[in-house]
Design a protein around this motif. Structure first.
Motif, mmCIF file in Angstrom:
data_model
loop_
_atom_site.group_PDB
_atom_site.id
_atom_site.type_symbol
_atom_site.label_atom_id
_atom_site.label_comp_id
_atom_site.label_asym_id
_atom_site.label_seq_id
_atom_site.Cartn_x
_atom_site.Cartn_y
_atom_site.Cartn_z
ATOM 1 N N ILE A 240 0.838 -1.204 0.000
ATOM 2 C CA ILE A 240 0.000 0.000 0.000
ATOM 3 C C ILE A 240 0.872 1.253 0.000
ATOM 4 O O ILE A 240 0.657 2.177 -0.793
ATOM 5 N N LEU A 241 1.861 1.273 0.885
ATOM 6 C CA LEU A 241 2.724 2.448 0.987
ATOM 7 C C LEU A 241 3.568 2.647 -0.265
ATOM 8 O O LEU A 241 3.745 3.782 -0.721
ATOM 9 N N SER A 242 4.066 1.577 -0.853
ATOM 10 C CA SER A 242 4.881 1.688 -2.066
ATOM 11 C C SER A 242 4.089 2.301 -3.212
ATOM 12 O O SER A 242 4.580 3.181 -3.923
ATOM 13 N N LYS A 243 2.851 1.843 -3.391
ATOM 14 C CA LYS A 243 1.998 2.399 -4.452
ATOM 15 C C LYS A 243 1.737 3.881 -4.220
ATOM 16 O O LYS A 243 1.777 4.681 -5.150
ATOM 17 N N ILE B 111 5.265 14.683 -8.086
ATOM 18 C CA ILE B 111 6.418 15.572 -7.881
ATOM 19 C C ILE B 111 7.159 15.759 -9.205
ATOM 20 O O ILE B 111 7.591 16.874 -9.533
ATOM 21 N N ASP B 112 7.287 14.688 -9.994
ATOM 22 C CA ASP B 112 7.913 14.802 -11.317
ATOM 23 C C ASP B 112 7.117 15.735 -12.224
ATOM 24 O O ASP B 112 7.697 16.563 -12.941
ATOM 25 N N LEU B 113 5.789 15.602 -12.208
ATOM 26 C CA LEU B 113 4.943 16.506 -13.000
ATOM 27 C C LEU B 113 5.135 17.951 -12.558
ATOM 28 O O LEU B 113 5.188 18.863 -13.395
ATOM 29 N N TYR B 114 5.245 18.166 -11.247
ATOM 30 C CA TYR B 114 5.494 19.506 -10.717
ATOM 31 C C TYR B 114 6.830 20.041 -11.230
ATOM 32 O O TYR B 114 6.921 21.180 -11.693
ATOM 33 N N ASN B 115 7.874 19.209 -11.159
ATOM 34 C CA ASN B 115 9.201 19.636 -11.602
ATOM 35 C C ASN B 115 9.240 19.974 -13.091
ATOM 36 O O ASN B 115 9.994 20.850 -13.505
ATOM 37 N N LYS B 116 8.399 19.284 -13.878
ATOM 38 C CA LYS B 116 8.322 19.556 -15.316
ATOM 39 C C LYS B 116 7.392 20.734 -15.613
ATOM 40 O O LYS B 116 7.325 21.196 -16.756
ATOM 41 N N ALA C 270 5.578 10.411 -6.043
ATOM 42 C CA ALA C 270 6.772 10.713 -6.838
ATOM 43 C C ALA C 270 6.391 11.137 -8.255
ATOM 44 O O ALA C 270 7.003 12.054 -8.823
ATOM 45 N N GLU C 271 5.366 10.486 -8.836
ATOM 46 C CA GLU C 271 4.894 10.863 -10.173
ATOM 47 C C GLU C 271 4.408 12.314 -10.184
ATOM 48 O O GLU C 271 4.704 13.072 -11.108
#
Length: 96
Positions: A47-50, A59-64, A56-57
């Motif tokens: 559950i936590l990994s998902k 955060i990546d969208l934010y960084n882009k 993280a996905e």
């Protein structure tokens, strides 16, 4: 708080509980009664990994700069709102 404080509280509770019920009701509790099973740990990890992957996905969208903006929010506020939602759902799921 944290793990160490939780262990202290559980130990104190265990002593109180076992002294009261052990002397008065013939009941005892051990650490194995409150230690999660391996299956439970695996489910929790899954559950936590998902949830962390989803965070993280985002955060990546934010960084882009491509994270979808929430109404009335700038990019950073939108990220905060999304992450709070993800983490809140994780907390609920892991607590079940």
């Amino acid at each position: 708080c944290g793990q160490e404080e939780t262990v202290k509280v559980m130990n104190r509770f265990s002593k109180l509980f076992s002294r009261y019920f052990g002397c008065h009701k013939g009941y005892s509790i051990g650490i194995s009664d409150v230690t999660p099973s391996e299956r439970l740990r695996q489910v929790k990890y899954s559950i936590l990994s998902k949830g962390y992957d989803k965070a993280a996905e985002n955060i990546d969208l934010y960084n882009k700069g491509s994270l979808e903006l929430r109404p009335g929010c700038d990019l950073l506020q939108s990220l905060e709102e999304v992450l709070n939602g993800i983490l809140g759902k994780l907390r609920e799921s892991a607590g079940k």
